[in-house]
Structures are given as structure tokens and as C-alpha cells.
Scaffold this motif. Structure first.
Motif, PDB file in Angstrom:
ATOM      1  N   ASN A   1      -1.662   6.124  -8.409  1.00 13.69           N
ATOM      2  CA  ASN A   1      -0.917   6.871  -7.396  1.00 13.69           C
ATOM      3  C   ASN A   1       0.361   6.142  -6.966  1.00 13.69           C
ATOM      4  O   ASN A   1       0.714   6.085  -5.791  1.00 13.69           O
ATOM      5  CB  ASN A   1      -1.809   7.136  -6.178  1.00 13.69           C
ATOM      6  CG  ASN A   1      -1.244   8.227  -5.272  1.00 13.69           C
ATOM      7  OD1 ASN A   1      -0.532   9.118  -5.721  1.00 13.69           O
ATOM      8  ND2 ASN A   1      -1.555   8.147  -3.982  1.00 13.69           N
TER       9      ASN A   1
ATOM     10  N   ASP B   1       1.976   3.936  -1.607  1.00 14.62           N
ATOM     11  CA  ASP B   1       1.757   4.798  -2.768  1.00 14.62           C
ATOM     12  C   ASP B   1       2.611   6.064  -2.680  1.00 14.62           C
ATOM     13  O   ASP B   1       3.500   6.184  -1.830  1.00 14.62           O
ATOM     14  CB  ASP B   1       0.268   5.140  -2.919  1.00 14.62           C
ATOM     15  CG  ASP B   1      -0.307   5.826  -1.684  1.00 14.62           C
ATOM     16  OD1 ASP B   1       0.463   6.445  -0.921  1.00 14.62           O
ATOM     17  OD2 ASP B   1      -1.534   5.765  -1.485  1.00 14.62           O
ATOM     18  N   CYS B   2       2.315   7.009  -3.536  1.00 14.65           N
ATOM     19  CA  CYS B   2       3.106   8.256  -3.580  1.00 14.65           C
ATOM     20  C   CYS B   2       3.016   9.062  -2.292  1.00 14.65           C
ATOM     21  O   CYS B   2       3.888   9.888  -2.000  1.00 14.65           O
ATOM     22  CB  CYS B   2       2.647   9.122  -4.752  1.00 14.65           C
ATOM     23  SG  CYS B   2       2.945   8.373  -6.365  1.00 14.65           S
TER      24      CYS B   2
ATOM     25  N   SER C   1       0.836  -1.206   0.000  1.00 15.91           N
ATOM     26  CA  SER C   1       0.000   0.000   0.000  1.00 15.91           C
ATOM     27  C   SER C   1       0.867   1.252   0.000  1.00 15.91           C
ATOM     28  O   SER C   1       0.400   2.345   0.312  1.00 15.91           O
ATOM     29  CB  SER C   1      -0.932  -0.003   1.220  1.00 15.91           C
ATOM     30  OG  SER C   1      -0.182  -0.151   2.413  1.00 15.91           O
TER      31      SER C   1
ATOM     32  N   LYS D   1      -3.022  -1.614  -8.531  1.00 19.25           N
ATOM     33  CA  LYS D   1      -4.304  -1.988  -7.952  1.00 19.25           C
ATOM     34  C   LYS D   1      -5.004  -2.961  -8.892  1.00 19.25           C
ATOM     35  O   LYS D   1      -4.931  -2.828 -10.111  1.00 19.25           O
ATOM     36  CB  LYS D   1      -5.196  -0.754  -7.752  1.00 19.25           C
ATOM     37  CG  LYS D   1      -4.646   0.281  -6.785  1.00 19.25           C
ATOM     38  CD  LYS D   1      -4.786  -0.162  -5.352  1.00 19.25           C
ATOM     39  CE  LYS D   1      -4.344   0.922  -4.378  1.00 19.25           C
ATOM     40  NZ  LYS D   1      -4.455   0.475  -2.982  1.00 19.25           N
TER      41      LYS D   1
ATOM     42  N   VAL E   1       1.145   2.873  -7.088  1.00 17.19           N
ATOM     43  CA  VAL E   1       1.090   1.476  -6.660  1.00 17.19           C
ATOM     44  C   VAL E   1       0.037   0.736  -7.490  1.00 17.19           C
ATOM     45  O   VAL E   1      -0.984   1.311  -7.865  1.00 17.19           O
ATOM     46  CB  VAL E   1       0.763   1.369  -5.152  1.00 17.19           C
ATOM     47  CG1 VAL E   1      -0.649   1.847  -4.861  1.00 17.19           C
ATOM     48  CG2 VAL E   1       0.967  -0.042  -4.635  1.00 17.19           C
TER      49      VAL E   1
ATOM     50  N   GLY F   1       5.601   0.591  -9.114  1.00 16.31           N
ATOM     51  CA  GLY F   1       4.587   1.367  -9.824  1.00 16.31           C
ATOM     52  C   GLY F   1       4.936   1.759 -11.244  1.00 16.31           C
ATOM     53  O   GLY F   1       4.446   2.770 -11.743  1.00 16.31           O
TER      54      GLY F   1
END
Length: 305
Positions: free
Chosen positions: A160, A108-109, A106, A164, A162, A143
Motif C-alpha cells: 500500500n 501509505d497511500c 507509516s 514493510k 510503504v 514505496g
């Protein structure tokens, strides 16, 4: 004249002779093919994705007929294909649980930190070859969309920073699982909402310095579970889905919120936002392509004048 006629006759006799030899050889060396194999292959979706573990649909059809694979061995065709195959072979099919891919990260940015600015090809495998990637966490999703490119069903996209998964589109073909150089994607039961959103095997402070959404290996999830369904393995929690009762107590106990029940309003909203971004990206790409086509047509028309 006679030379030409003679040459034509010789060629004709040779052609006839070779034809007879080939016909005879085809009968002698013919390999018998079970007529059920093409019938079973017709029941398969024809994706040839390899998610079944065999080289394409023909390989799976052969394995099913030979009894080396179950009739429900195709993850893409699912129950519909399994029922058709069972009818062809005259056997019963047991219902199998649908699996979907899940990205165990999880970071992300907004949560994962970078230790360098990566300027290279948009490919996770390429980035991994440069000092194991550019993120502080050695187990983080990079990513760069290698899994996205590998998916033949448009079921996984980078959002963002990552990856999904869209569970509705996912066919559990395992293409993304094999493509990920970080090995942080696995197949999980679709009906079980409990998901582990971290793959970091690092220890507490190291994790906290690298990502605000990483598992610190505290073990509270394992201590909380009353069904012996979750255990710490290599510093991260692993769920035994055969024992899991979906009580979500592990998710509530986790202080870092990396075990999440995907049926909460927050996760439903996240999935909706994910799909909205997908749709917006596709619309923007279509508009860009249309504008480019129009510009090209106008340029061609101006050149003709």
C-alpha cells in the motif's frame, strides 16, 4: 625430422625449467594462512551480504580469527553460527540480541499526500533525484521498492505504498538500510515492541498538511516516559532501547499514533494481512508465469502444424 625432435626436446626442457622455477617461487613467496580461517568460514552461512561490516564471509572469518570482530559478528547466522565458531576457536560466546530492520514511516497511500504524479523508473533513488521525490513529506517512504530489491532474504516488501518488514525473515544484514535514499530504515531490537513510525523533521502544520500519520513534534512521548528512554531529536522521537522498559506509555500518549507497540491485536492483524498479500502476489506471479509458458507451448505447437 630431426628439427621436429629438437623442437620438442627444447619445449620439454623449457617446460620443466619453468615448472621448477614456479615451484621454488611458490615456496619462497608463500603467504601463510591461519588454518582456523577456513574452519570459521565453514561455520558462516555463506550469504556474503556484508551485514557484518566486512567484505563477505571470508573477510568476517579473517577478522574473527584476528580478534577484530566478535564470534557473534554474523547477523545472518545468529546464535547457531556463533556457537560453532566459538567451538572452533575454543572461546565462550556471549548471547547477542537479535536485531531487525524497521521502516520509520507509516505514510501509505491512504495517509500520505502526493505533490506530483511520478512517471519514471521504479526506483526510489531515481525518484529522489527528481525534486527529492513526489510526496509532500520530504521524509516519506517513496514505496518504489529499492529496499525490496536490495534484500537478499525476501524480508521487505512494499504494501500500500510503504515498505514493510517481515521480522521472521529479516537477518539484519542492513542491505535495505544502505539502499534507502531517504535514510528512514534502521535496525531495532526484535524483542522490543516499541517502534517509531515517522521520520519527518518538519513542524506541526507542515506535517499535518502532508500526512495524516506524521509526527508533529509535540513531545508528549518524552514527557510521559518515566525511564528517560525517549527524547526528541531534530523534531522526532528517538528511543534509547537500553533504557526502554516496554511500558508502552509513550505509544498511548502519542496523539498521532506514530509510536506503536507491535504486540497489539491490531498490529498482529496488520502483519497477517501483509503476509497474506505477499502469498497472494507470489501465487499470482506463478500463475501468470505458468499461463505464459502454456501459451508459448501452444503457439510453438501450432507453428509446427
Amino acid at each position: 625430422m630431426m628439427t621436429i625432435v629438437f623442437a620438442v626436446l627444447v619445449l620439454g626442457v623449457m617446460g620443466l625449467l619453468f615448472g621448477l622455477i614456479l615451484a621454488f617461487a611458490s615456496k619462497i613467496f608463500a603467504v601463510e594462512v591461519d588454518e582456523r580461517i577456513p574452519a570459521v568460514q565453514e561455520c558462516l552461512p555463506g550469504a556474503n551480504c556484508g551485514g557484518c561490516g566486512y567484505p563477505g564471509c571470508n573477510g568476517l572469518a579473517t577478522a574473527i580469527v584476528e580478534g577484530k570482530a566478535p564470534v557473534n559478528g554474523c547477523p545472518v547466522g545468529g546464535a547457531a553460527s556463533a556457537a560453532k565458531i566459538a567451538a572452533v576457536l575454543g572461546v565462550e560466546v556471549t548471547e547477542s540480541e537479535k536485531m531487525v530492520a524497521h521502516v520509520h514511516c507509516s505514510g501509505d497511500c491512504n495517509t500520505a499526500k502526493n505533490r506530483a504524479n511520478y512517471e519514471g523508473i521504479e526506483d526510489c533513488l531515481g525518484a529522489v533525484r527528481v525534486a527529492n521525490g513526489y510526496k509532500e513529506c520530504a521524509f516519506a517512504c517513496l514505496g518504489l521498492g529499492t529496499c525490496e530489491k536490495a534484500c537478499p532474504f525476501d524480508a521487505i516488501h512494499v504494501v500500500n505504498g510503504v515498505a514493510k518488514v517481515d521480522a521472521e525473515k529479516c537477518a539484519a544484514c542492513s542491505k535495505c538500510v544502505s539502499a534507502c535514499p531517504k535514510h528512514i530504515i534502521s535496525l531495532v531490537p526484535e524483542k522490543n515492541p516499541i517502534r517509531i513510525d515517522c521520520s519527518s523533521k518538519a513542524k506541526g502544520k507542515e506535517v499535518m498538511d502532508a500526512c495524516s500519520a506524521g509526527c508533529i513534534g509535540c513531545g508528549l512521548c518524552e514527557k510521559t516516559c518515566k525511564f528517560d528512554a525517549i527524547h526528541m531529536e531534530g523534531g522526532i522521537p528517538v528511543i534509547d532501547y537500553d533504557k526502554c522498559k516496554k511500558c508502552q506509555m509513550c505509544a498511548k500518549a502519542c496523539p498521532r499514533h506514530i509510536i506503536e507497540p507491535w504486540n497489539t491485536p491490531e498490529k498482529v492483524k496488520e502483519l497477517q494481512e501483509f503476509k497474506a498479500k505477499q502469498a497472494a502476489a507470489k501465487k499470482a506471479a506463478a500463475e501468470k508465469a505458468a499461463a505464459a509458458k502454456k501459451a508459448a507451448e501452444e503457439k510453438a505447437a501450432a507453428a509446427e502444424k
